[in-house]
Each structure stands twice: as C-alpha cells, then as structure tokens.
Design an enzyme around this catalytic site. Structure first.
Site, mmCIF file in Angstrom:
data_model
loop_
_atom_site.group_PDB
_atom_site.id
_atom_site.type_symbol
_atom_site.label_atom_id
_atom_site.label_comp_id
_atom_site.label_asym_id
_atom_site.label_seq_id
_atom_site.Cartn_x
_atom_site.Cartn_y
_atom_site.Cartn_z
ATOM 1 N N GLY A 30 36.708 36.939 40.872
ATOM 2 C CA GLY A 30 36.655 35.985 39.583
ATOM 3 C C GLY A 30 37.128 34.507 39.942
ATOM 4 N N GLY A 44 33.086 39.314 39.136
ATOM 5 C CA GLY A 44 32.970 37.968 38.388
ATOM 6 C C GLY A 44 34.177 37.787 37.621
ATOM 7 C CG MET A 91 24.190 46.592 45.320
ATOM 8 S SD MET A 91 22.415 46.287 44.636
ATOM 9 C CE MET A 91 21.785 45.902 46.148
ATOM 10 C CB SER A 112 32.159 50.604 47.335
ATOM 11 O OG SER A 112 31.153 50.783 46.524
#
EC number: 1.3.5.2
Length: 344
Positions: free
Chosen positions: A300, A271, A116, A178
C-alpha cells in the site's frame, strides 16, 4: 520526463485488460532495458545506501516480486531507480497458473486483486534470464512451490529452487504466503514452518560452503495473521536465524473494498487497502524480533510519507508493486527522496 508522461501511458494501459496491460508493460520494459531508454527517461533517484542482511542497498526502495515473474526485465526495471530488484515467484517446473481472467483493477480504491497462481516459465529459464541481465545491483530471487506438489512435499520444491538460484542471488525470498496456491499458507503454521526453515537453513549452509558465499534468506508472510501467529513466526525466524522477513503479501480481506466492482473476485488484494494491516504486522514483528531480523515493508505504499510510515513501524527497507502500477517511476523517486531526507 517519463514521470510527466506516465499518467497518459497509464490511461491507455487501464483501458486494456489488466493482464494484457501487464504483459505489454513487461515487453516495453524489456525493450527499454536493452536500449537504455528506461534510464534516460526515468527521474533521477538519489543514492542513500543502507546495509541490511549484510548487503548494501543503493537506496531503501525496492521492487516487490510478482511484476517480473521470470526475471526477464531486470535491466529495464533497475534503470527506473530502484535500490534493489526482486523477481519471481519461480517454481521448479513451468506452470500456467490459474485460468484467466485472474487480475482485476479496483481504481476507486487504488487496488488490484490477483489470483495468478505462480504462473512462470520454471526455474531453469528463470536462471537463464537472470544470468543474461547486465544489472549488478542487489537482486532478490523469490521461490515457491508448484501447484501440483503436495503440501507435505513443499520443502522439496523450495530446496530445489534454492539450489538452482543460489549462485545468482543477492538474497533469496521464500514465499509461503500467496493466497493463490492451494494450502500454501498452511506453511505459516508453527510445526510446518519450523520444519521448512530448518531444512532451508541446512541447505543454505551447504550451498555457502560449496559456493564460498552466504546468501541471506528472507521469509515472505501474509497480512492476515493474528497476534499469536505473528509471535510464532517471529520465534521461528529467531530460532533458525533467518536473515530477513518481508511483510506483507496480499490480503484475503475485502473490508475496505466492499461494494466496488470486482471486490468479490477470489484472490489476493493489494494496494492502498492493505497498508494499515501490513504496518500492523510490521509493528508486531519488530516488537518480537527487535533488531535481530530485518524487516522489508511492503503493502500500500503510494507516497514518500507511506514509505516513511513503513520505516516508522519497524521496517529497514520498503518495496513497491501496486503503487508503482498506479503512479509509475515517479513514486520510486519520491519514496527514495523522502527516505534519504529522513536519514540525513
């Protein structure tokens, strides 16, 4: 009620482009927050208060930053039972982020890849949104730097954002991890991190004197760190008496998703595939900082057992993001119930 409907809702959302579905979800959450519908439909979540960083958390299950970058859906999200909400990442000036497409689902791995790039409406609009929220629970505000700010001037962006959000935050998260802002992870290096944290702690003290309250600072770090890097970060956190650390952000590793559609897309992987790496960083951090720097575990979590594993590794609180996308509000309740039972 909504928990039983969520698989149907998710099926419709997953037929859409990932980012379009994200924006639709935010619009629905904003509307639900205004009408009170979210609270009426969400599963009941037990209170299990925790005191961390000098703050009281209604329960230890929070929302990670990234879902609501502009702080526009706080009330709708809070009604889903989270013990705390974190919004952002926000930068001093509005920026569009990276070109689309920039978000990809990997459902076979219960994962998402995103690049993003800190797309957000800027800190002035962010503060207006936060002020407009009715939510009075624990609220984390996550700050970053603009993409066009040279890395050598990154501290200026963090200090500016800290000053703007400080009066409205329960705690402030400093996002240096990030992978989607060029060179940002350089700030995790020993010298760069030492200088940044020194400047932030100095600013924090001056703002505490001005506003009559000390707002804790937490550092958000990456999972892609070796033992020496984790030790260096831990030493720096201790030296500057940072109040918290969030472990971890997304990973650049693709080992767990090789061969899957979209696996080669650039960006951070979140995840289920990041679960073990995140837990390992948490364990290493805890060994280095002891009880002096509380850890918020993220990465996760898809079940109550996963949330408990974060606490077993050394975290005091947990946050959800990708698991929440895949499982919906039922995951919030399941994790909160599991941690409440363990604490009883």
């Amino acid at each position: 009620m909504f928990s039983s409907l969520y698989p149907l809702v998710r099926a419709q959302l997953f037929r859409m482009d990932a980012e379009d579905a994200h924006h639709l979800t935010l619009r629905l959450l904003r509307a639900a927050g205004r009408t009170g519908l979210a609270g009426a439909l969400a599963p009941r979540v037990p209170d299990s208060p925790r005191t961390v960083m000098g703050l009281t958390f209604r329960n230890p299950v929070g929302l990670a930053a990234g879902l609501d970058k502009d702080g526009a859906c706080i009330d709708g999200l809070a009604a889903l039972g989270f013990g705390f909400i974190e919004v952002g990442t926000v930068t001093p000036r509005a920026q569009p982020g990276n070109p689309r497409p920039r978000m990809f689902r990997l459902p076979q791995a219960d994962a998402v890849i995103n690049r993003m790039g800190f797309n957000n409406a800027g800190v002035d609009q962010f503060v207006k949104n936060v002020q407009a929220a009715r939510y009075r629970g624990t609220l984390g505000l996550n700050i970053g730097k603009n993409a066009d700010t040279p890395i050598e001037r990154a501290a200026d962006d963090y200090l500016y954002c800290l000053e703007r959000v400080y009066p409205f935050a329960s705690y402030v998260t400093v996002n240096i991890s990030s992978p989607n802002t060029k060179n940002l992870r350089q700030l995790q290096g020993a010298g760069e991190l030492d200088a940044l944290l020194a400047a932030l702690k100095d600013k924090q003290q001056r703002l505490a004197d001005l506003h009559g309250k000390l707002v804790p600072l937490a550092l958000k770090i990456a999972p892609d760190l070796d033992d020496e890097q984790v030790k260096s970060i831990a030493d720096t956190l201790l030296r500057h008496q940072f109040e918290g650390v969030i472990a971890t952000n997304t990973t650049l590793s693709r080992t767990a998703v090789q061969g899957l559609p979209h696996a080669d897309e650039a960006g951070g992987l979140s995840g289920r595939p990041v679960f073990d790496a995140s837990n390992e960083v948490i364990r290493k951090l805890r060994a280095e900082v002891g009880g002096d720097v509380p850890i918020i575990g993220v990465g996760g979590i898809f079940s109550g057992a996963d949330a408990q594993a974060k606490l077993d590794a050394g975290a005091s609180l947990v946050q959800l993001y990708t698991g929440f996308i895949y499982r919906g509000p039922a995951l919030v309740a399941e994790c909160a119930q599991a941690l409440a039972m363990r604490a009883a």
